[in-house]
Design a protein around this motif. Sequence first.
Motif, PDB file in Angstrom:
ATOM      1  N   VAL A 149      -7.398 -21.329  -2.254  1.00  0.00           N
ATOM      2  CA  VAL A 149      -5.878 -21.198  -1.657  1.00  0.00           C
ATOM      3  C   VAL A 149      -5.947 -21.410  -0.504  1.00  0.00           C
ATOM      4  O   VAL A 149      -6.623 -20.416   0.637  1.00  0.00           O
ATOM      5  N   ILE A 150      -5.471 -22.404   0.493  1.00  0.00           N
ATOM      6  CA  ILE A 150      -6.033 -22.589   1.075  1.00  0.00           C
ATOM      7  C   ILE A 150      -5.112 -21.932   1.667  1.00  0.00           C
ATOM      8  O   ILE A 150      -5.083 -21.736   3.783  1.00  0.00           O
ATOM      9  N   ASN A 151      -3.203 -21.966   2.055  1.00  0.00           N
ATOM     10  CA  ASN A 151      -2.824 -21.468   3.142  1.00  0.00           C
ATOM     11  C   ASN A 151      -1.577 -20.398   2.750  1.00  0.00           C
ATOM     12  O   ASN A 151      -0.195 -21.625   2.557  1.00  0.00           O
ATOM     13  N   PRO A 152      -1.496 -19.663   1.892  1.00  0.00           N
ATOM     14  CA  PRO A 152      -0.611 -18.985   1.189  1.00  0.00           C
ATOM     15  C   PRO A 152       0.882 -18.363   1.711  1.00  0.00           C
ATOM     16  O   PRO A 152      -0.025 -17.864   3.052  1.00  0.00           O
ATOM     17  N   TYR A 153       1.561 -18.406   1.963  1.00  0.00           N
ATOM     18  CA  TYR A 153       2.539 -18.359   2.814  1.00  0.00           C
ATOM     19  C   TYR A 153       2.913 -16.707   1.552  1.00  0.00           C
ATOM     20  O   TYR A 153       3.275 -15.840   3.101  1.00  0.00           O
ATOM     21  N   SER A 154       3.595 -16.441   0.456  1.00  0.00           N
ATOM     22  CA  SER A 154       4.067 -15.309   0.014  1.00  0.00           C
ATOM     23  C   SER A 154       3.782 -15.390  -1.183  1.00  0.00           C
ATOM     24  O   SER A 154       2.879 -16.473  -1.698  1.00  0.00           O
TER      25      SER A 154
ATOM     26  N   ILE B   6      -1.061  -1.372  -5.186  1.00  0.00           N
ATOM     27  CA  ILE B   6      -0.411  -2.690  -4.102  1.00  0.00           C
ATOM     28  C   ILE B   6      -0.983  -3.706  -3.891  1.00  0.00           C
ATOM     29  O   ILE B   6      -2.378  -3.643  -3.243  1.00  0.00           O
ATOM     30  N   TYR B   7      -0.422  -4.760  -3.741  1.00  0.00           N
ATOM     31  CA  TYR B   7      -0.738  -6.012  -3.158  1.00  0.00           C
ATOM     32  C   TYR B   7      -0.166  -6.960  -2.246  1.00  0.00           C
ATOM     33  O   TYR B   7       0.531  -6.409  -1.919  1.00  0.00           O
ATOM     34  N   VAL B   8      -1.751  -6.392  -0.797  1.00  0.00           N
ATOM     35  CA  VAL B   8      -1.220  -6.627  -0.202  1.00  0.00           C
ATOM     36  C   VAL B   8      -1.989  -8.934   0.429  1.00  0.00           C
ATOM     37  O   VAL B   8      -2.799  -8.874   0.640  1.00  0.00           O
ATOM     38  N   LEU B   9      -0.737  -9.705   0.931  1.00  0.00           N
ATOM     39  CA  LEU B   9      -1.358 -10.706   0.768  1.00  0.00           C
ATOM     40  C   LEU B   9      -1.397 -10.698   2.380  1.00  0.00           C
ATOM     41  O   LEU B   9      -0.939 -10.464   3.752  1.00  0.00           O
ATOM     42  N   ASP B  10      -2.823 -11.086   3.384  1.00  0.00           N
ATOM     43  CA  ASP B  10      -3.682 -11.422   4.734  1.00  0.00           C
ATOM     44  C   ASP B  10      -3.563 -13.057   4.856  1.00  0.00           C
ATOM     45  O   ASP B  10      -4.768 -13.310   4.294  1.00  0.00           O
ATOM     46  N   GLU B  11      -2.376 -13.229   5.130  1.00  0.00           N
ATOM     47  CA  GLU B  11      -2.172 -14.774   5.287  1.00  0.00           C
ATOM     48  C   GLU B  11      -3.521 -15.798   6.031  1.00  0.00           C
ATOM     49  O   GLU B  11      -4.075 -16.480   5.669  1.00  0.00           O
ATOM     50  N   SER B  12      -4.324 -15.372   6.979  1.00  0.00           N
ATOM     51  CA  SER B  12      -5.176 -15.495   8.100  1.00  0.00           C
ATOM     52  C   SER B  12      -6.444 -15.955   7.135  1.00  0.00           C
ATOM     53  O   SER B  12      -7.133 -16.715   7.733  1.00  0.00           O
ATOM     54  N   ASN B  13      -6.389 -14.523   6.211  1.00  0.00           N
ATOM     55  CA  ASN B  13      -8.085 -15.386   5.668  1.00  0.00           C
ATOM     56  C   ASN B  13      -8.098 -16.254   4.891  1.00  0.00           C
ATOM     57  O   ASN B  13      -9.400 -17.195   5.510  1.00  0.00           O
TER      58      ASN B  13
END
Length: 290
Positions: free
Chosen positions: A222-227, A190-197
């Motif tokens: 990656v600089i600023n991933p949204y999804s 299960i992959y979870v993107l933690d956008e703030s990091n």
Amino acid sequence: MATSNPIGLEPVEDSLKRVRTGIDYKSKIQPLVRICKGGNRIDDLEWPRCVTVDNKTGDIYIADCFNNCVKVFDSTAKYMFKFGDSTGEGKMSYPISLAICRSRILITHNHSILKYTLDGEYISRFGKQGQGELEFKYPLGIEINESNDDIYICDSNNNRVQILSQDFKYKSQFGSFEYPSDVKHSKEYIYVLDESNPCIHLFNHNHILQKSVISLGQGNQVINPYSFYIDNSNNILIADYSANSISIFNPEFQSIHHIPFSEHPTAVTVDNHDRVIVVCNHNVNCLQIF
């Protein structure tokens, strides 16, 4: 629902039967289709935030955030219809993420989840603002576990992922994130993107953290991933908003390819024809197919 297939592509039902092989992402350079129409007219997009595909029909569903609706295009990117009630229980307020489960589509918005048919008929709403079970603070990414139809929701401002059963009963939660914005499944993780990091955390299916990937490939941060999206080969496609690109990594998070944009991509998916479908926003609101 009437649909049409793109010129030069095999019928959708035939593509479902053939054996899937690895996608040649390096060939994805110029878009086959590029539609940029910002505004509030019926087929315009205004800050499109998510895109997903109905694999049975090839229809493309877009969360049209600032128009407070979901807009549906066929597989040739021809506008079909929109849905999202302006009043009442089915009212949408800044829809963010979409997930298709059987003949239903789930939409995260505000502090709750909406359920509609794929034809745009309102069914029900669940969730409310709060910190308890079945309560949310700005839910973002939503994903269906195909093995049991469990629903995974990134409860962003509560810093967790909530898990609901297919009948929308609370089951559990996991994680202690800074700002979880998207979640995806594979057979292994299960992959979870933690956008703030930014960071992608990989959990096993008992929701135990296995590893966290921060750099996403040496020299390819990656600089600023949204999804993001996981394809059938477990390659990872990341919509990097500030870097104006779709960054593609193999399962070991080694860089494969970057698709550059002049706009800011917010979401990416792949259809059964191995086409990469991207929505972008900011000054230009676009649907692009590679």
